[in-house]
Design an enzyme around this catalytic site. Structure first.
Site, short mmCIF file in Angstrom:
data_model
loop_
_atom_site.label_atom_id
_atom_site.label_comp_id
_atom_site.label_asym_id
_atom_site.label_seq_id
_atom_site.Cartn_x
_atom_site.Cartn_y
_atom_site.Cartn_z
N HIS A 1 -14.13 -7.13 6.11
CA HIS A 1 -14.86 -6.14 5.32
C HIS A 1 -15.51 -5.04 6.14
O HIS A 1 -16.05 -4.09 5.58
CB HIS A 1 -15.96 -6.83 4.48
CG HIS A 1 -17.14 -7.27 5.29
ND1 HIS A 1 -17.12 -8.39 6.07
CD2 HIS A 1 -18.36 -6.72 5.45
CE1 HIS A 1 -18.28 -8.53 6.67
NE2 HIS A 1 -19.06 -7.53 6.32
C1 UD1 Z 1 -23.06 -5.27 3.67
C2 UD1 Z 1 -23.86 -5.33 4.98
C3 UD1 Z 1 -23.07 -6.13 6.01
C4 UD1 Z 1 -22.69 -7.49 5.46
C5 UD1 Z 1 -21.94 -7.31 4.15
C6 UD1 Z 1 -21.54 -8.63 3.53
C7 UD1 Z 1 -25.22 -3.37 5.62
C8 UD1 Z 1 -25.29 -2.22 6.51
N1 UD1 Z 1 -24.01 -3.99 5.56
O1 UD1 Z 1 -21.87 -4.55 3.92
O2 UD1 Z 1 -23.88 -6.32 7.16
O3 UD1 Z 1 -21.88 -8.17 6.41
O4 UD1 Z 1 -22.78 -6.59 3.25
O5 UD1 Z 1 -20.89 -8.44 2.33
O6 UD1 Z 1 -26.19 -3.68 4.97
N2 UD1 Z 1 -19.81 -3.36 -3.68
C9 UD1 Z 1 -19.43 -3.88 -4.89
N3 UD1 Z 1 -20.21 -4.86 -5.42
C10 UD1 Z 1 -21.32 -5.34 -4.81
C11 UD1 Z 1 -21.69 -4.80 -3.56
C12 UD1 Z 1 -20.91 -3.80 -3.01
O7 UD1 Z 1 -18.43 -3.48 -5.47
O8 UD1 Z 1 -21.98 -6.25 -5.35
C13 UD1 Z 1 -19.00 -2.28 -3.10
C14 UD1 Z 1 -19.84 -1.02 -2.95
O9 UD1 Z 1 -19.66 -0.19 -4.02
C15 UD1 Z 1 -19.33 -0.41 -1.67
C16 UD1 Z 1 -18.73 -1.57 -0.91
O10 UD1 Z 1 -18.63 -2.66 -1.78
O11 UD1 Z 1 -18.31 0.51 -1.92
C17 UD1 Z 1 -19.57 -1.91 0.29
O12 UD1 Z 1 -20.89 -2.34 -0.07
P1 UD1 Z 1 -22.17 -2.09 0.85
O13 UD1 Z 1 -23.31 -2.81 0.28
O14 UD1 Z 1 -22.33 -0.65 1.13
O15 UD1 Z 1 -21.82 -2.71 2.27
P2 UD1 Z 1 -20.99 -4.00 2.69
O16 UD1 Z 1 -19.70 -3.52 3.29
O17 UD1 Z 1 -20.92 -5.01 1.60
#
Ligand code: UD1
Length: 400
Positions: free
Chosen positions: A223
């Protein structure tokens, strides 16, 4: 004493669960009641990324959800600070406790210190040295300004000392996530792999897949932006998995929302989903992931926590990164993880080596399932220790 602890994203939930249990046990036996409030920033909001963990790990519902949701880093951090400051002003806690390295720790440590509230970071001192990693920036800021830094291993304590953090702020308490692993082992053990797959399958493998052979399976998660946000990096990895790993044994890939979105936009998703030997699963609950990790022949991942869990479970782990903030999990330090970056040659070489290895569990120092109690005790002891330190400082000052 009033404590606010903060969670924001998936990897936080298994770190806060044992801390809450430690507070509950303390309150059951002590006259000094700890008033605890759990704040969820709302960074992760899908049921499978958040609510499922609360249920499985028996975490009480968050008292407050800041609802920050997705967005750029500045948006997530900014909204969290604005909303968290309101909570701090209305609740007036003695302590803010942050865990791990997600955006919540940056936002909430800064907000707490600007309100002159004590801040404790559990899992302090991890350093990848990689400033392109958002989590590294979060760790540096939170550790620089927190009052109490609770480290998972001795290397992390050394990192903090080398950065000039005074020793009296640092306590080596062990790895809190392993408390959850030990607490959950038996429950996970009782699950059936076939049930996990059929309940979470994205690509309906059951119609095409005939079950596991003796060769076992590879477990995969991916991820990090550095692996999934660019087609020229992600595509060769995906091709290697389909062409060379799936031909050896089934691959179980639990797909993160970010990765799924990127695969879709690069036109890779349909091809992967139609591969007969690739089982794509929705993001899994904690217990399901633990069970799959317990029985995998090897794991391929860029997750931080899985490097640690694989070490304790003994699963050979190929870490798809060029650095790690968790060196105790590396093979050269006695763990099971090997850094392979995103070099296909290196991934191939280490995959073939991993297949020859047998499961070899390793328990690093103080990864004993009792870290949460030590963390809580360090917070309770803080005022006494700190009073001693201020006295010392005053004395030294007077002498010069
Ligand atoms: C975040 C953490 C990372 C952790 C990871 C575990 C930071 C900087 N990063 O990264 O350290 O390893 O979580 O998962 O805090 N999204 C969904 N549903 C959700 C959450 C996110 O669809 O419930 C999508 C968002 O729209 C976004 C993407 O997933 O496009 C990434 O989500 P984001 O929370 O920005 O960071 P992670 O890559 O999950």
């Amino acid at each position: 004493m009033k404590i606010i602890s903060v969670v924001g994203a998936r990897p936080n939930f298994m770190k806060i669960a044992p801390f809450i249990r430690a507070i509950e046990s303390y309150n059951a036996t002590s006259d000094n009641f700890i008033d605890h409030c759990l704040v969820h920033t709302g960074q992760h909001y899908d049921d499978r990324m958040s609510q499922a963990f609360f249920e499985q790990l028996d975490i009480p519902e968050a008292d407050i959800n800041l609802g920050v949701g997705s967005g750029s880093h500045a948006e997530q951090v900014g909204y969290t600070m604005i909303e968290f400051e309101k909570v701090l002003r209305s609740r007036q806690p003695d302590w803010v406790v942050i865990v791990g390295d997600v955006n919540a720790i940056l936002a909430c440590s800064v907000a707490a210190k600007k309100e002159n509230i004590l801040c404790c970071h559990i899992e302090a001192g991890l350093r990848s040295g990689d400033m392109t990693m958002p989590e590294e920036i979060n760790r540096l800021v939170a550790d620089r300004i927190s009052d109490l830094l609770l480290t998972p291993d001795r290397i992390s304590s050394e990192n903090l000392l080398n950065e000039g953090i005074p020793g009296h702020k640092i306590r080596f308490t062990g790895n809190i996530m392993i408390d959850t692993l030990e607490h959950s082992r038996n429950k996970a053990q009782r699950m059936r792999i076939e049930d996990i797959i059929s309940a979470n399958s994205v690509n309906g493998f059951r119609t095409r897949f005939n079950g596991f052979s003796e060769s076992g399976y590879v477990l995969m998660t991916l991820h990090r932006p550095s692996n999934v946000d660019r087609k020229e990096v992600l595509e060769p990895i995906v091709r290697f998995i389909m062409d060379e790993v799936c031909s050896e044994m089934p691959v179980i890939w639990t797909i993160h929302p970010r990765t799924r979105k990127m695969m879709h936009s690069f036109g890779l998703l349909d091809e992967v989903m139609s591969n007969n030997n690739l089982i794509m699963l929705e993001p899994l609950g904690y217990l399901e992931m633990l069970k799959l990790n317990m029985y995998a022949r090897a794991i391929m991942t860029d997750s931080g926590g899985l490097q640690e869990e694989s070490t304790v479970l003994g699963t050979p782990c190929l870490t798809f990164r060029w650095n790690t903030e968790r060196p105790v999990t590396l093979q050269e330090h006695g763990g099971t993880s090997k850094l392979v970056g995103n070099s296909i040659d290196l991934i191939r070489k280490e995959f073939l080596t991993a297949l020859k290895k047998s499961r070899n569990p390793v328990i690093p120092e103080l990864w004993d399932g009792h870290t949460a109690e030590r963390c809580l005790q360090a917070i309770i002891d803080y005022k006494t220790i700190n009073a001693g330190n201020s006295l010392l400082k005053v004395k030294e000052y007077g002498r010069s």
